[in-house]
Design an enzyme around this catalytic site. Sequence first.
Site, mmCIF file in Angstrom:
data_model
loop_
_atom_site.group_PDB
_atom_site.id
_atom_site.type_symbol
_atom_site.label_atom_id
_atom_site.label_comp_id
_atom_site.label_asym_id
_atom_site.label_seq_id
_atom_site.Cartn_x
_atom_site.Cartn_y
_atom_site.Cartn_z
ATOM 1 N N ASP A 1 -55.582 3.711 -20.895
ATOM 2 C CA ASP A 1 -54.795 3.484 -21.838
ATOM 3 C C ASP A 1 -53.535 4.383 -21.482
ATOM 4 O OD1 ASP A 1 -53.495 4.093 -24.304
ATOM 5 O OD2 ASP A 1 -54.861 5.528 -25.134
ATOM 6 N N GLU B 1 -45.501 6.570 -26.455
ATOM 7 C CA GLU B 1 -46.373 5.788 -27.408
ATOM 8 C C GLU B 1 -47.474 6.891 -27.773
ATOM 9 O OE1 GLU B 1 -49.950 3.924 -29.155
ATOM 10 O OE2 GLU B 1 -49.997 5.140 -27.398
ATOM 11 N N GLU B 2 -47.948 7.782 -26.914
ATOM 12 C CA GLU B 2 -49.154 8.721 -27.475
ATOM 13 C C GLU B 2 -48.610 9.906 -28.525
ATOM 14 O OE1 GLU B 2 -51.959 7.946 -26.963
ATOM 15 O OE2 GLU B 2 -52.137 6.802 -25.223
ATOM 16 N N HIS C 1 -47.459 0.510 -23.157
ATOM 17 C CA HIS C 1 -46.844 1.700 -22.803
ATOM 18 C C HIS C 1 -47.258 2.418 -21.527
ATOM 19 C CE1 HIS C 1 -50.319 4.457 -24.213
ATOM 20 N NE2 HIS C 1 -50.551 3.422 -25.055
ATOM 21 N N HIS D 1 -59.395 8.192 -24.625
ATOM 22 C CA HIS D 1 -58.949 9.319 -24.558
ATOM 23 C C HIS D 1 -59.947 10.208 -24.116
ATOM 24 C CE1 HIS D 1 -55.026 9.077 -27.412
ATOM 25 N NE2 HIS D 1 -55.345 7.885 -26.524
ATOM 26 N N ASP E 1 -52.266 -2.911 -25.533
ATOM 27 C CA ASP E 1 -53.098 -1.722 -25.552
ATOM 28 C C ASP E 1 -54.465 -1.815 -25.365
ATOM 29 O OD1 ASP E 1 -52.957 1.230 -25.690
ATOM 30 O OD2 ASP E 1 -51.469 1.326 -27.080
HETATM 31 CO CO CO Z 1 -53.838 6.368 -26.725
HETATM 32 ZN ZN ZN Z 2 -52.648 3.446 -25.818
#
Ligand code: CO
Ligand code: ZN
Length: 331
Positions: A163, A193-194, A62, A303, A216
């Site tokens: 990410d 995606e998030e 992503h 994150h 990922d």
């Molecule tokens: Co993520």
């Molecule tokens: Zn991810």
Amino acid sequence: MNELIKKLVEAYGPSGFEDQMRDLIRPEIELLVDELWVDAMGNLIGLKKGKGNGRKVMVAAHMDEIGVMVSHITEDGFLRFTNIGGVFPHTLLGGRVQFADGSLGIIYSDRLDNWSTIHPLEKHYIDVGASSREDCPVSVGDAAGFVRPLAINGSRLTAKSMDDRIGCVVEIEAMKRLQESPHDIYWVFSVQEEVGTRGAQAAAQAIDPEVAIAIDITPAADIPEAGPMAVVGIGKGTAIKVKDTGMIAHAGLVRLMKQRAAEAGIPYQLEVLNRGSTDARAMQIANAGSIAGCISIPTRYAHSQSETVDIADVEASINLLVEILSKPIEL
Ligand code: CO
Ligand code: ZN
């Protein structure tokens, strides 16, 4: 490869606003595929036809990153905001964000009476240097991503959006290194995606793959007091996903991944994750379902604005993906 990593991890692209990312990736891949298109949601999809009668394979990483969206501008020019994806208050104070046009903001929170506590998201604000609502350079609905330059510390790389920009790098590098494949491969750089694997879902519905592999990150647990949730560490190899909260990977595909890794001497770990999921979930249950799995890059501090990976794991992930795709997939 560090140059490509730097370019992608520093770029702007919260979920729903991936166009700058798409413009960076397109020139990297356009000569490596037979067809290249962008679907209605913004997924960038390249098809490379196989030589032989292999399978229809979809690979997805992503392009989007977590971020914030302006929900209100105060009279004196401060921005209140909502989250785009999994943004946690304890990662924010003093952080910096950028909007699509490059406008810079600083995140802080309302006064804290007790410094061992933290305010919820709605009591945080962004300071873009405005002194009134009228001279504010951004509007309600504008989205921002975090700002951090790539940091390289020996074999470890730290950035605000490993990410999943590092997954995009793994995908691009595999495209470059894959000499020949029996499979028709749909190389997808997905959006949103998030916020719930929305781009990959739409793309998988259209492509209808037999085999689907997501690339990922996964949270690494080799840090103090990490708890029993995640099991992988950084620098210990690529991670072959067995289960997360959204999917159980196809057992035959997991077996094949382990076998290919072992044969090629690629270091790997097995991932059982109790928090979160990936595009693999969306691809697995699209239409009548697919044989789905996920190659994960172990990442510390997921994150946060300092997501950290080890370059050896990135290499191992590229090598495993190439090993899988260069030979028949018989399960
Ligand atoms: Co993520
Ligand atoms: Zn991810």
